[in-house]
Enzyme design. Sequence first.
Site, PDB file in Angstrom:
ATOM      1  N   ASP A 150      16.093  25.701  -7.804  1.00 42.25           N
ATOM      2  CA  ASP A 150      15.103  26.188  -8.751  1.00 42.25           C
ATOM      3  C   ASP A 150      14.635  24.978  -9.552  1.00 42.25           C
ATOM      4  OD1 ASP A 150      13.632  27.229 -10.831  1.00 42.25           O
ATOM      5  OD2 ASP A 150      15.114  28.738 -11.422  1.00 42.25           O
ATOM      6  N   ASN A 176       5.096  19.765  -3.935  1.00 44.47           N
ATOM      7  CA  ASN A 176       4.146  20.849  -3.759  1.00 44.47           C
ATOM      8  C   ASN A 176       4.412  22.052  -4.649  1.00 44.47           C
ATOM      9  OD1 ASN A 176       2.319  22.804  -2.067  1.00 44.47           O
ATOM     10  ND2 ASN A 176       4.369  23.695  -1.963  1.00 44.47           N
ATOM     11  N   TYR A 216      -2.594  25.281 -16.655  1.00 45.40           N
ATOM     12  CA  TYR A 216      -2.549  24.885 -15.249  1.00 45.40           C
ATOM     13  C   TYR A 216      -3.440  23.669 -15.029  1.00 45.40           C
ATOM     14  CZ  TYR A 216      -2.727  25.204 -10.144  1.00 45.40           C
ATOM     15  OH  TYR A 216      -2.639  24.929  -8.802  1.00 45.40           O
ATOM     16  N   LYS A 259      -2.217  19.878 -13.794  1.00 45.12           N
ATOM     17  CA  LYS A 259      -2.767  19.214 -12.615  1.00 45.12           C
ATOM     18  C   LYS A 259      -3.514  17.937 -12.989  1.00 45.12           C
ATOM     19  CE  LYS A 259      -1.090  22.036  -9.602  1.00 45.12           C
ATOM     20  NZ  LYS A 259      -0.006  21.570  -8.700  1.00 45.12           N
TER      21      LYS A 259
END
Length: 265
Positions: free
Chosen positions: A59, A86, A148, A152
């Site tokens: 995890d 990823n 998010y 990124k």
Amino acid sequence: MGTALVTGASAGLGLEFAWQLATARHDVVLVARDEGRLTRLAAQLEAAAGIRAEVLAADLTDRADVERVAARLRDDERPVGLLVNNAGMGLNQPFVDGDVAAEERALDLMVRAPMVLSHAAAGAMKRRGRGAILNVGSVAGLTASGTYSAHKAWVRVFTEALAVELKGTGVTATVVAPGFTHTEFHERGRIDTAHYPSVAWLDAEDVVAGALADVRRGVVLSTPSLRYKAVSTILKLVPRSAVRTFSGYRRALADDAPDVPTVDA
């Protein structure tokens, strides 16, 4: 042909990375939370491609688990030639009224884990004088769509800085920044995508193939498809006020859908 370690290997782009790397005759280390799913995948890859598939259940929101994966990357007796960071999480919630604990888990998964794992991999690869790190970013990193986008954006800049530091060492760093891609990521998170036209969507197979080709060429910034190259260029050129106007949190598919994270981990 060397060994590749893929995080978030049980679903989405990670699953596609695992298959393409295996069929290219790379041994793989599969990292995700669901050990049962990874074990089944490992058996399928070994049977279909004749490679060795190692299962490492972890995890990546848990620092101790991240360290176990980092230790595998530092193992010079079993060298990893390619790290694919990823694993990702889509939070179906606004920031201000959302659960900050969920935000912290997303930060751990998409910022802290790639940083720690990249540090472990880069050190080991630099000692050997060869290797590659591939971080999965997103065109969302050029927008202002919640945390998010922020995560990124960090992945993109971090990868560029890593590429600068690794120049001349034989080790490369690449960030792939796809747009909307056909995986179960959005459906699992109950994220409404009905308003996006079909032309906006990419196939996971093409995204992964393009990313791996760019890794082989030593490309730092990999943007799949001409359409998203154009979108990325526009996002970089227009005023940020315009970007903010067209960014923002998207509601769930149903008003009563729970605000649970969708995790490709």
